[in-house]
Design an enzyme around this catalytic site. Structure first.
Site, short mmCIF file in Angstrom:
data_model
loop_
_atom_site.label_atom_id
_atom_site.label_comp_id
_atom_site.label_asym_id
_atom_site.label_seq_id
_atom_site.Cartn_x
_atom_site.Cartn_y
_atom_site.Cartn_z
N GLU A 274 0.81 -1.20 0.00
CA GLU A 274 0.00 0.00 0.00
C GLU A 274 0.85 1.26 0.00
O GLU A 274 1.97 1.27 0.49
CB GLU A 274 -0.92 0.00 1.22
CG GLU A 274 -1.97 -1.08 1.07
CD GLU A 274 -3.05 -1.01 2.13
OE1 GLU A 274 -4.10 -1.61 1.91
OE2 GLU A 274 -2.84 -0.37 3.16
N CYS B 106 3.42 8.21 1.54
CA CYS B 106 3.95 7.19 2.45
C CYS B 106 4.04 5.90 1.63
O CYS B 106 3.03 5.42 1.11
CB CYS B 106 2.98 7.07 3.61
SG CYS B 106 3.36 5.72 4.72
N CYS C 189 6.18 -7.66 6.88
CA CYS C 189 7.30 -7.21 7.71
C CYS C 189 7.75 -8.35 8.60
O CYS C 189 6.92 -9.10 9.11
CB CYS C 189 6.89 -6.01 8.56
SG CYS C 189 8.28 -5.25 9.43
N CYS D 134 6.35 -5.95 15.77
CA CYS D 134 5.87 -4.90 16.68
C CYS D 134 4.43 -5.21 17.08
O CYS D 134 3.59 -5.47 16.23
CB CYS D 134 5.99 -3.53 16.03
SG CYS D 134 7.69 -3.12 15.58
N CYS E 143 1.23 -3.29 15.50
CA CYS E 143 1.23 -2.97 14.07
C CYS E 143 0.52 -4.07 13.28
O CYS E 143 0.82 -5.25 13.46
CB CYS E 143 2.68 -2.82 13.59
SG CYS E 143 2.79 -2.53 11.82
N CYS F 104 -1.29 5.05 9.76
CA CYS F 104 -0.13 4.21 10.03
C CYS F 104 -0.55 2.89 10.64
O CYS F 104 -1.41 2.85 11.50
CB CYS F 104 0.78 4.81 11.09
SG CYS F 104 1.21 6.46 10.86
N1 SAH Z 1 9.31 -0.38 10.06
C1 SAH Z 1 9.43 1.04 10.05
C2 SAH Z 1 8.49 1.77 9.11
C3 SAH Z 1 7.05 1.31 9.03
S1 SAH Z 1 5.94 1.72 10.32
C4 SAH Z 1 9.32 1.57 11.46
O1 SAH Z 1 9.04 0.80 12.37
O2 SAH Z 1 9.56 2.75 11.68
C5 SAH Z 1 5.74 3.46 10.29
C6 SAH Z 1 5.32 4.02 11.65
O3 SAH Z 1 3.96 3.64 11.98
C7 SAH Z 1 6.17 3.49 12.80
O4 SAH Z 1 6.50 4.53 13.68
C8 SAH Z 1 5.24 2.51 13.45
O5 SAH Z 1 5.61 2.25 14.76
C9 SAH Z 1 3.90 3.20 13.30
N2 SAH Z 1 2.74 2.33 13.52
C10 SAH Z 1 2.65 1.02 13.25
N3 SAH Z 1 1.43 0.54 13.60
C11 SAH Z 1 0.74 1.59 14.07
C12 SAH Z 1 -0.59 1.74 14.55
N4 SAH Z 1 -1.45 0.73 14.59
N5 SAH Z 1 -0.97 2.98 14.94
C13 SAH Z 1 -0.13 4.03 14.88
N6 SAH Z 1 1.14 3.95 14.41
C14 SAH Z 1 1.57 2.74 14.02
#
Ligand code: SAH
Length: 367
Positions: free
Chosen positions: A94, A107, A114, A118, A121, A342
């Site tokens: 996406e 973005c 991935c 996390c 996420c 995000c």
């Molecule tokens: N892997 C990289 C880039 C992708 S995530 C990273 O971790 O930075 C981009 C951003 O979105 C990151 O800061 C991540 O922690 C955040 N993110 C992921 N899931 C989210 C969610 N459900 N709500 C808000 N931010 C989220």
């Protein structure tokens, strides 16, 4: 077969010059071809009229300019847009467009799924499939610029800011990432300044050092917690590269340029990391650090197990950081009606790690 053709969107300027040298042509062909592709938006070799017929035939035989396909396009009432893009082999990722006054941010994704896990996420829940090629990373921006030129109301918009905050961990796809970044900042391609191209990482420490040595871009670091116990839980990569090592790498990253700073992302999870004591801990950690904090309201997804902090908690957290001398921004959510936020970027991932099989079984009530 098209598989064996080189996708020119994946070649940065030095690579394109090397390509022309390899086929016995002049390096300045690279300049000509890049101008056609990126400045004049021409992708048909027959239309590249200042190339000799022979050069055009060679390009047609050996190369192609191939873009991802739009599988789904979803415009939000607020003007943002989310695309599901189909890559070769049927995988989807996406990309999200966020227009603001004076800038248009895209973005983009760096991997299908991935491999990091996390806990908050949704991309993590899908597992990992593969790295995007350089051409697939660049293709997202090229395609969206083309769509914007033809979409009613966005004809004058082109992408001005790129953030690698879509699916995937960009620094675990280092080799393909760097040529794409180079094209984003090359005047013969997208011509963006280093402040407008941001790589976001969950903290792959050795790759942060490699990035600093390879190319000058902006860095965002997904911090989300100021102590190792909590960060281990939210960002399991922390067990490998704990906060102290991460911050040391951040310091090295900015050390070459006093104007540089790190953008620390901090997702606001109700009752988990949003309490005053967490804010005070963060102030102690980042005091005198050349960085800003971006507070991101958590975007919920089914079975996440987390809730978004309420506005009062976010405001309180913000004031503690601000009073503690930390420059802090509150990110507003856009595209809520299209799940564009995000962590909600959900492609069509076939998990190759099978790490998530257990989770899926639980989720669907199977044993
Ligand atoms: N892997 C990289 C880039 C992708 S995530 C990273 O971790 O930075 C981009 C951003 O979105 C990151 O800061 C991540 O922690 C955040 N993110 C992921 N899931 C989210 C969610 N459900 N709500 C808000 N931010 C989220």
């Amino acid at each position: 077969m098209s598989e064996s053709k080189i996708n020119l969107l994946g070649l940065d300027q030095p690579a394109l010059k090397a390509f022309f040298a390899d086929i016995g042509d002049k390096p300045y062909r690279a300049t000509q071809v890049m101008k056609w592709i990126y400045h004049r938006h021409v992708v048909d070799f027959d239309d590249m009229t200042d190339l000799s017929k022979a050069a055009r035939e060679t390009l047609k035989a050996k190369t192609e300019i191939r873009l991802p396909e739009v599988a789904m396009e979803n415009w939000s009432a607020d003007g943002s847009c989310k695309w599901l893009l189909r890559l070769e082999c049927g995988n989807c990722v996406e990309a999200v467009y966020i227009p603001e006054a004076g800038r248009s941010t895209l973005c983009i994704s760096s991997q299908v799924g991935c491999a990091l896990d996390c806990s908050f996420c949704s991309t993590a829940r899908q597992g990992f499939n593969r790295n995007l090629s350089s051409a697939e990373i660049v293709g997202q921006v090229y395609l969206v610029n083309r769509i914007l030129r033809h979409h009613p109301g966005t004809e004058d918009r082109q992408i001005t800011n790129i953030v690698l905050m879509g699916m995937g961990e960009p620094l675990l796809n280092f080799q393909n990432l760097v040529p794409a970044l180079s094209l984003f900042m090359d005047d013969l391609a997208f011509g963006l300044s280093k402040r407008k191209v941001t790589v976001s990482t969950s903290g792959v420490v050795p790759a942060m050092d490699r990035l600093k040595d390879a190319i000058d871009v902006s860095l965002a670091v997904s911090l989300h917690a100021a102590n190792d116990a909590l960060r281990d839980e939210l960002v399991p990569l922390n067990k490998k590269y704990p906060i102290k090592e991460l911050l040391a790498a951040c310091r090295r990253f900015v050390s070459t340029d006093h104007k540089k700073h790190i953008m620390f992302e901090y997702v606001m999870l109700a009752g988990v990391n949003d309490q005053p004591e967490h804010a005070h801990e963060l102030v102690r950690l980042l005091r005198n650090f050349p960085g800003k904090v971006n507070l991101i309201p958590f975007n919920p997804f089914p079975q996440s197990g987390y809730q978004r902090s309420d506005q009062a908690a976010i405001d309180r957290f913000w004031s503690i950081l601000t009073k503690g001398g930390i420059l802090t921004l509150k990110r507003t959510t856009r595209g809520d009606d299209i799940d564009a936020a995000c962590g909600q970027l959900a492609g069509d991932v076939t998990d190759k790690s099978r790490r998530h099989r257990k989770f899926e079984l639980r989720r669907f009530g199977e044993q």
